[in-house]
Design a protein around this motif. Sequence first.
Motif, PDB file in Angstrom:
ATOM      1  N   ARG A   1       0.816  -1.211   0.000  1.00 13.72           N
ATOM      2  CA  ARG A   1       0.000   0.000   0.000  1.00 13.72           C
ATOM      3  C   ARG A   1       0.846   1.255   0.000  1.00 13.72           C
ATOM      4  NH1 ARG A   1      -3.158  -3.051   3.651  1.00 13.72           N
ATOM      5  NH2 ARG A   1      -2.132  -2.056   5.432  1.00 13.72           N
TER       6      ARG A   1
ATOM      7  N   ASP B   1      -4.989  -4.817  -8.301  1.00 17.25           N
ATOM      8  CA  ASP B   1      -5.852  -4.885  -7.125  1.00 17.25           C
ATOM      9  C   ASP B   1      -6.888  -3.777  -7.263  1.00 17.25           C
ATOM     10  OD1 ASP B   1      -7.131  -4.870  -4.687  1.00 17.25           O
ATOM     11  OD2 ASP B   1      -5.303  -5.146  -3.508  1.00 17.25           O
TER      12      ASP B   1
ATOM     13  N   GLU C   1      -6.752  -0.913  -4.851  1.00 12.84           N
ATOM     14  CA  GLU C   1      -5.500  -0.184  -4.667  1.00 12.84           C
ATOM     15  C   GLU C   1      -5.099   0.611  -5.908  1.00 12.84           C
ATOM     16  OE1 GLU C   1      -3.901   0.130  -1.914  1.00 12.84           O
ATOM     17  OE2 GLU C   1      -5.081  -1.283  -0.742  1.00 12.84           O
TER      18      GLU C   1
ATOM     19  N   THR D   1      -4.162   3.687  -7.842  1.00  5.31           N
ATOM     20  CA  THR D   1      -3.554   4.914  -7.339  1.00  5.31           C
ATOM     21  C   THR D   1      -4.327   6.152  -7.774  1.00  5.31           C
ATOM     22  OG1 THR D   1      -1.410   3.837  -7.517  1.00  5.31           O
ATOM     23  CG2 THR D   1      -1.413   6.216  -7.221  1.00  5.31           C
TER      24      THR D   1
END
Length: 236
Positions: free
Chosen positions: A16, A143, A146, A148
């Motif tokens: 992360r 993911d 996740e 960005t």
Amino acid sequence: MAAPDPLHIDEDSVTRRLNALRAGVLGANDGIVSVAGLVIGVAAATPDNHGAILAAGVAGLTAGALSMGVGEYVSVSSQSDAEKSQLRRERRWHQVRPDYELEQLVELNMETGMSEETARRAAIEQTAHDPVAIHARMHLGIDPEEITNPWHAAFASLGAFTLGGLLPLLTILLVPTTAQVPATYTAVMVALALTGYAAARWAHSPRRRSVIRNVIGGSVAMAITYAIGSLIGVAL
């Protein structure tokens, strides 16, 4: 600098933080080295001209920070758009060819070392839970939770570059003329060592290697710009 204990690393936490780490460390290092190289080069050419050093430093700091922010936003936006497009296609495929997608997931599971029977049973359970997410992770390497945010990356780079660049700029302006270059060099080396150490610690990677890499890179950059500035100063 001891290596981190791999038994006490939270891999999900590391993953992360990688994007923020990349943008922050890249921005800070660029700010430190770019502005340091610029002001040291100008100081080598015109050591007594604080106005020229200030103008060059502020211009370089502003242009560099904006360039980093815009570049990071464009880069991450392109990546984010591509990932979202892949996820949309994945959702569509699950609507029009669910059987094919299930067989594909069975094969992906088998590639991890499962037997066909276990892989099929796992694929059925995974598909029942969230077919798009599991395919995105295993097939596309994405993911869905996740992806960005380009704004986060842009402001992280812009802010990090600004903070990094302020150090050499303030150092070279606040110290006496005779100590400008050595003081700035020392401050930059300490800052690069700290950013290298912090980056390695945050990412749970080898710290000594990260510090050495940062320090050597910054030293080479400043040596080259100082040499060029000195040559220009002699010519003038």
